[in-house]
Write an enzyme that holds these catalytic residues in place. Sequence first.
Site, mmCIF file in Angstrom:
data_model
loop_
_atom_site.group_PDB
_atom_site.id
_atom_site.type_symbol
_atom_site.label_atom_id
_atom_site.label_comp_id
_atom_site.label_asym_id
_atom_site.label_seq_id
_atom_site.Cartn_x
_atom_site.Cartn_y
_atom_site.Cartn_z
ATOM 1 N N GLY A 8 -14.854 2.132 24.168
ATOM 2 C CA GLY A 8 -13.591 1.856 23.466
ATOM 3 C C GLY A 8 -13.807 0.948 22.270
ATOM 4 O O GLY A 8 -12.934 0.160 21.889
ATOM 5 N N GLY A 11 -11.317 0.500 19.310
ATOM 6 C CA GLY A 11 -9.948 0.094 19.623
ATOM 7 C C GLY A 11 -9.648 -1.308 19.107
ATOM 8 O O GLY A 11 -10.452 -1.913 18.390
ATOM 9 N N GLN A 12 -8.469 -1.806 19.470
ATOM 10 C CA GLN A 12 -8.021 -3.097 18.931
ATOM 11 C C GLN A 12 -8.969 -4.231 19.331
ATOM 12 O O GLN A 12 -9.343 -5.056 18.496
ATOM 13 C CB GLN A 12 -6.594 -3.401 19.414
ATOM 14 C CG GLN A 12 -5.978 -4.594 18.680
ATOM 15 C CD GLN A 12 -4.803 -5.217 19.414
ATOM 16 O OE1 GLN A 12 -4.498 -4.859 20.560
ATOM 17 N NE2 GLN A 12 -4.151 -6.161 18.767
ATOM 18 N N ARG A 36 -14.071 8.456 19.154
ATOM 19 C CA ARG A 36 -14.026 8.871 17.749
ATOM 20 C C ARG A 36 -15.435 9.043 17.183
ATOM 21 O O ARG A 36 -16.387 8.445 17.666
ATOM 22 C CB ARG A 36 -13.343 7.787 16.920
ATOM 23 C CG ARG A 36 -11.896 7.668 17.294
ATOM 24 C CD ARG A 36 -11.240 6.577 16.477
ATOM 25 N NE ARG A 36 -10.125 6.068 17.272
ATOM 26 C CZ ARG A 36 -9.506 4.930 17.061
ATOM 27 N NH1 ARG A 36 -9.878 4.139 16.074
ATOM 28 N NH2 ARG A 36 -8.506 4.549 17.834
ATOM 29 N N ASP A 51 -16.988 10.109 25.473
ATOM 30 C CA ASP A 51 -15.777 10.218 26.292
ATOM 31 C C ASP A 51 -16.172 9.642 27.657
ATOM 32 O O ASP A 51 -17.056 10.189 28.329
ATOM 33 C CB ASP A 51 -15.400 11.702 26.399
ATOM 34 C CG ASP A 51 -14.238 11.932 27.342
ATOM 35 O OD1 ASP A 51 -13.895 11.023 28.120
ATOM 36 O OD2 ASP A 51 -13.678 13.046 27.303
ATOM 37 N N TYR A 140 0.426 2.636 33.784
ATOM 38 C CA TYR A 140 -0.577 1.689 33.284
ATOM 39 C C TYR A 140 -0.848 0.591 34.315
ATOM 40 O O TYR A 140 -2.006 0.287 34.632
ATOM 41 C CB TYR A 140 -0.038 1.095 31.984
ATOM 42 C CG TYR A 140 -0.921 0.099 31.285
ATOM 43 C CD1 TYR A 140 -2.101 0.495 30.684
ATOM 44 C CD2 TYR A 140 -0.537 -1.241 31.188
ATOM 45 C CE1 TYR A 140 -2.886 -0.419 30.003
ATOM 46 C CE2 TYR A 140 -1.317 -2.157 30.511
ATOM 47 C CZ TYR A 140 -2.493 -1.745 29.919
ATOM 48 O OH TYR A 140 -3.272 -2.650 29.249
ATOM 49 N N LYS A 144 -4.194 -0.407 36.452
ATOM 50 C CA LYS A 144 -4.834 -1.726 36.325
ATOM 51 C C LYS A 144 -5.033 -2.380 37.690
ATOM 52 O O LYS A 144 -6.063 -3.016 37.937
ATOM 53 C CB LYS A 144 -4.011 -2.636 35.398
ATOM 54 C CG LYS A 144 -4.085 -2.227 33.930
ATOM 55 C CD LYS A 144 -5.520 -2.339 33.394
ATOM 56 C CE LYS A 144 -5.649 -1.895 31.961
ATOM 57 N NZ LYS A 144 -7.039 -1.838 31.498
HETATM 58 N N1 SER Z 1 -0.860 -4.831 25.373
HETATM 59 C C1 SER Z 1 -0.778 -3.990 26.532
HETATM 60 C C2 SER Z 1 0.358 -3.047 26.441
HETATM 61 O O1 SER Z 1 1.357 -3.422 25.883
HETATM 62 C C3 SER Z 1 -0.616 -4.826 27.771
HETATM 63 O O2 SER Z 1 -1.832 -5.056 28.348
HETATM 64 O O3 SER Z 1 0.268 -1.963 26.939
#
Ligand code: SER
Length: 311
Positions: A8, A11-12, A36, A51, A140, A144
């Site tokens: 990843g 990513g951010q 990517r 992937d 999500y 987690k």
């Molecule tokens: N920043 C994440 C979200 O908003 C939370 O872990 O999905």
Amino acid sequence: MKKIIVTGATGQIGTDLVDRLIKDYGDDNVLACSRRARPEDWAGSHYESLDVTDSKRFFELTKDFGADTILHLAAVLSAVGEDNPQLLWDINVNGLYNSLEIARELDLALFVPSSIGAFGPGTPAVNTPQTTIQRPTTAYGVSKVAGELLCDYYNKRFGIDTRGVRFPGLISYKALPGGGTTDYAVHIYYDALEKGHYTSFIDKGTFMDMMYMPDAVDSIIDLMEADPSKLKDRNAFNVSGMSFDPEELKRSIQKYMPDFTMDYDVDPVRQAIADSWPDSLDVSAAREQWGFNPKYDLDAMTKDMLEKLKK
Ligand code: SER
């Protein structure tokens, strides 16, 4: 950590983290992987498309690089996950399972971020304890909690050095977050500079934990370099730099841009997710066990974000 593979990586979090790892550990010791193709301006020498659900390629890349640590960041965020829970499960849980199996087979350390999303409406919302009720109501959050438990299991059952934190909303200027609930707190800075105005999809009075990216990057490195004998909790530590609602964030921006204005167009899906998450986390376990010590408060972050984004 000596030789590190990051999934990843575009990513951010990955974008900031890889820059820092290359500085601290050396370009030759960091392999960045992402679904990517390699971005044209990517700074590091070692980059592979991956992937994480492709276990064979994931294993081979990790083995061939000679990694001693996996920093496993590849994940789908909360809002995108409500649109496509099947994709979320595949990447967040099956991808993590592949990481755990590779860590077990090659005897590697593994970092995986959990999230404030691992809590739910039954969790005490204020000063949320390290160990408490976790009954999240989002795909999500379910992924987690499953991840936290899997990491604990691999640590106890196979002795794998798994470590993790529960990240709050992360705010940064190098790469945008990819479809989360806390994203409003990033978008607001872009719109403040471009339009002088922001329309928030999260309602006033909605408090969530947040952290500035330099503190998040420090927390990953500090946790991975911590003495394992001091870690009683492993997956995952509450961490946070601040807690605010959209109105407090607006007032912070107005200190530097007095003409900034904000109104609301609340998105019911992301508002419901935000309402199910804590207002503020108790981070004392992270402070005590590995010295977690975030440096940025809201105004210091706002000042830096506006300066960096202007450039
Ligand atoms: N920043 C994440 C979200 O908003 C939370 O872990 O999905």
